[in-house]
Scaffold this motif. Structure first.
Motif, PDB file in Angstrom:
ATOM      1  N   THR A 114      14.961  -0.174  20.655  1.00  0.00           N
ATOM      2  CA  THR A 114      14.350   1.093  20.229  1.00  0.00           C
ATOM      3  C   THR A 114      12.883   0.880  19.885  1.00  0.00           C
ATOM      4  OG1 THR A 114      16.465   1.807  19.306  1.00  0.00           O
ATOM      5  CG2 THR A 114      14.509   2.982  18.548  1.00  0.00           C
ATOM      6  N   VAL A 115      12.067   1.843  20.248  1.00  0.00           N
ATOM      7  CA  VAL A 115      10.653   1.860  19.852  1.00  0.00           C
ATOM      8  C   VAL A 115      10.525   2.876  18.726  1.00  0.00           C
ATOM      9  CG1 VAL A 115       8.298   2.427  20.566  1.00  0.00           C
ATOM     10  CG2 VAL A 115       9.807   1.182  22.128  1.00  0.00           C
ATOM     11  N   ALA A 116      10.015   2.425  17.578  1.00  0.00           N
ATOM     12  CA  ALA A 116       9.898   3.287  16.392  1.00  0.00           C
ATOM     13  C   ALA A 116       8.507   3.886  16.288  1.00  0.00           C
ATOM     14  CB  ALA A 116      10.213   2.493  15.134  1.00  0.00           C
ATOM     15  N   THR A 117       8.440   5.017  15.608  1.00  0.00           N
ATOM     16  CA  THR A 117       7.158   5.648  15.278  1.00  0.00           C
ATOM     17  C   THR A 117       7.133   5.912  13.780  1.00  0.00           C
ATOM     18  OG1 THR A 117       8.019   7.883  15.617  1.00  0.00           O
ATOM     19  CG2 THR A 117       6.984   6.803  17.525  1.00  0.00           C
ATOM     20  N   CYS A 118       5.923   6.054  13.241  1.00  0.00           N
ATOM     21  CA  CYS A 118       5.787   6.404  11.828  1.00  0.00           C
ATOM     22  C   CYS A 118       4.560   7.282  11.653  1.00  0.00           C
ATOM     23  CB  CYS A 118       5.700   5.159  10.943  1.00  0.00           C
ATOM     24  SG  CYS A 118       4.307   4.082  11.284  1.00  0.00           S
ATOM     25  N   ARG A 119       4.599   8.073  10.596  1.00  0.00           N
ATOM     26  CA  ARG A 119       3.461   8.931  10.237  1.00  0.00           C
ATOM     27  C   ARG A 119       3.402   9.052   8.726  1.00  0.00           C
ATOM     28  NH1 ARG A 119       2.946  14.453  13.402  1.00  0.00           N
ATOM     29  NH2 ARG A 119       4.460  15.069  11.846  1.00  0.00           N
ATOM     30  N   ILE A 120       2.178   9.254   8.240  1.00  0.00           N
ATOM     31  CA  ILE A 120       1.961   9.584   6.829  1.00  0.00           C
ATOM     32  C   ILE A 120       1.233  10.920   6.824  1.00  0.00           C
ATOM     33  CG2 ILE A 120       0.889   8.929   4.653  1.00  0.00           C
ATOM     34  CD1 ILE A 120       1.055   5.999   5.572  1.00  0.00           C
ATOM     35  N   ARG A 138      10.297  -4.109  17.649  1.00  0.00           N
ATOM     36  CA  ARG A 138       9.202  -4.534  16.765  1.00  0.00           C
ATOM     37  C   ARG A 138       8.879  -3.402  15.785  1.00  0.00           C
ATOM     38  NH1 ARG A 138       7.454  -9.591  16.596  1.00  0.00           N
ATOM     39  NH2 ARG A 138       5.542  -8.652  15.924  1.00  0.00           N
ATOM     40  N   PRO A 139       8.442  -3.742  14.562  1.00  0.00           N
ATOM     41  CA  PRO A 139       8.202  -2.695  13.559  1.00  0.00           C
ATOM     42  C   PRO A 139       6.977  -1.821  13.863  1.00  0.00           C
ATOM     43  CG  PRO A 139       7.850  -4.894  12.620  1.00  0.00           C
ATOM     44  CD  PRO A 139       8.285  -5.082  14.029  1.00  0.00           C
ATOM     45  N   ALA A 140       7.115  -0.558  13.468  1.00  0.00           N
ATOM     46  CA  ALA A 140       5.984   0.376  13.465  1.00  0.00           C
ATOM     47  C   ALA A 140       5.457   0.390  12.035  1.00  0.00           C
ATOM     48  CB  ALA A 140       6.447   1.769  13.874  1.00  0.00           C
ATOM     49  N   VAL A 141       4.137   0.291  11.891  1.00  0.00           N
ATOM     50  CA  VAL A 141       3.525   0.240  10.565  1.00  0.00           C
ATOM     51  C   VAL A 141       2.451   1.313  10.470  1.00  0.00           C
ATOM     52  CG1 VAL A 141       2.242  -1.171   8.915  1.00  0.00           C
ATOM     53  CG2 VAL A 141       3.930  -2.247  10.414  1.00  0.00           C
ATOM     54  N   CYS A 142       2.496   2.058   9.367  1.00  0.00           N
ATOM     55  CA  CYS A 142       1.460   3.051   9.063  1.00  0.00           C
ATOM     56  C   CYS A 142       0.927   2.749   7.678  1.00  0.00           C
ATOM     57  CB  CYS A 142       2.032   4.461   9.055  1.00  0.00           C
ATOM     58  SG  CYS A 142       2.593   5.019  10.655  1.00  0.00           S
ATOM     59  N   GLN A 143      -0.389   2.782   7.546  1.00  0.00           N
ATOM     60  CA  GLN A 143      -0.968   2.601   6.220  1.00  0.00           C
ATOM     61  C   GLN A 143      -2.322   3.275   6.144  1.00  0.00           C
ATOM     62  OE1 GLN A 143      -1.093  -1.679   5.830  1.00  0.00           O
ATOM     63  NE2 GLN A 143      -3.261  -1.732   6.332  1.00  0.00           N
ATOM     64  N   VAL A 144      -2.653   3.693   4.919  1.00  0.00           N
ATOM     65  CA  VAL A 144      -3.942   4.306   4.641  1.00  0.00           C
ATOM     66  C   VAL A 144      -4.209   4.134   3.147  1.00  0.00           C
ATOM     67  CG1 VAL A 144      -2.987   6.626   4.224  1.00  0.00           C
ATOM     68  CG2 VAL A 144      -5.359   6.383   4.944  1.00  0.00           C
ATOM     69  N   THR A 145      -5.455   3.910   2.797  1.00  0.00           N
ATOM     70  CA  THR A 145      -5.831   3.885   1.385  1.00  0.00           C
ATOM     71  C   THR A 145      -6.190   5.304   0.993  1.00  0.00           C
ATOM     72  OG1 THR A 145      -6.623   1.623   1.546  1.00  0.00           O
ATOM     73  CG2 THR A 145      -7.399   2.913  -0.332  1.00  0.00           C
ATOM     74  N   THR A 146      -5.515   5.818  -0.022  1.00  0.00           N
ATOM     75  CA  THR A 146      -5.758   7.198  -0.434  1.00  0.00           C
ATOM     76  C   THR A 146      -7.165   7.347  -0.992  1.00  0.00           C
ATOM     77  OG1 THR A 146      -4.905   6.836  -2.661  1.00  0.00           O
ATOM     78  CG2 THR A 146      -3.326   7.548  -0.984  1.00  0.00           C
ATOM     79  N   SER A 147      -7.670   8.548  -0.911  1.00  0.00           N
ATOM     80  CA  SER A 147      -8.996   8.829  -1.443  1.00  0.00           C
ATOM     81  C   SER A 147      -9.029   8.543  -2.940  1.00  0.00           C
ATOM     82  CB  SER A 147      -9.359  10.293  -1.195  1.00  0.00           C
ATOM     83  OG  SER A 147     -10.569  10.618  -1.838  1.00  0.00           O
ATOM     84  N   SER A 148     -10.097   7.905  -3.389  1.00  0.00           N
ATOM     85  CA  SER A 148     -10.218   7.617  -4.826  1.00  0.00           C
ATOM     86  C   SER A 148     -10.824   8.797  -5.576  1.00  0.00           C
ATOM     87  CB  SER A 148     -11.067   6.365  -5.034  1.00  0.00           C
ATOM     88  OG  SER A 148     -12.334   6.544  -4.468  1.00  0.00           O
ATOM     89  N   THR A 149     -11.253   9.806  -4.843  1.00  0.00           N
ATOM     90  CA  THR A 149     -11.797  11.006  -5.460  1.00  0.00           C
ATOM     91  C   THR A 149     -10.701  12.054  -5.533  1.00  0.00           C
ATOM     92  OG1 THR A 149     -13.941  10.533  -4.473  1.00  0.00           O
ATOM     93  CG2 THR A 149     -13.603  12.754  -5.321  1.00  0.00           C
ATOM     94  N   PRO A 150     -10.252  12.420  -6.743  1.00  0.00           N
ATOM     95  CA  PRO A 150      -9.175  13.414  -6.838  1.00  0.00           C
ATOM     96  C   PRO A 150      -9.555  14.726  -6.147  1.00  0.00           C
ATOM     97  CG  PRO A 150      -9.648  12.435  -8.979  1.00  0.00           C
ATOM     98  CD  PRO A 150     -10.722  11.971  -8.035  1.00  0.00           C
TER      99      PRO A 150
END
Length: 155
Positions: A114-120, A138-150
């Motif tokens: 299986t081929v995986a997908t991911c979303r944030i 193989r793993p699907a990886v999603c990452q993001v650093t959230t905004s530091s400004t509220p």
């Protein structure tokens, strides 16, 4: 008939001057509030982004052997947790909070070929990260650093 001296009202002058002072205070207060709201929120704590992690499989259903994701259980504390799920049916989603300036991360390890997908997604709408398995199993990886400004996520 002698003309009477012109009378000026001190009350009118004080009223106009008072109005100007109030207007200046309101404008100055608005500028101060705009510039210090972010600081006040940081001091108060509780600044987190509402995110949705999603996982799927290319071509339909399937299962993941493992789904791992990072979140903050309490938006008033900086501590984060990494949740690890065992065998999980795809598609899958989870709503989480991630504090400002922190890493949002989800990893989906698919079964077999299986081929995986991911979303944030931000607020369940805007895609801020997406990924796909580089090859079956193989793993699907999603990452993001959230905004530091509220309340201000960069475009």
């Amino acid at each position: 008939m002698p003309s009477q001296p012109r009378r000026t009202s001190h009350g009118t002058a004080y009223l106009v001057l008072g109005g100007l002072v109030v207007a200046c205070l309101m404008i100055g207060g608005g500028v101060w509030l705009k510039n210090n709201t972010e600081w006040l929120k940081r001091v108060r704590g509780g600044n987190a982004w509402a995110l949705t992690y999603q996982a799927g499989a290319v071509g339909g259903g399937g299962h993941a052997t493992t789904v791992r994701y990072r979140y903050n259980p309490d938006s008033f504390e900086r501590a984060h947790h990494i949740e690890r799920l065992g065998r999980t049916p795809l598609p899958w989603s989870e709503h989480v909070l991630v504090n400002t300036g922190e890493l949002a991360w989800v990893e989906v390890e698919p079964e077999g070929d299986t081929v995986a997908t991911c979303r944030i997604l931000l607020d369940g709408i805007r895609v801020v990260a997406e990924g796909r398995s580089p090859s079956p199993g193989r793993p699907a990886v999603c990452q993001v650093t959230t905004s530091s400004t509220p309340e201000k996520w960069p475009r």
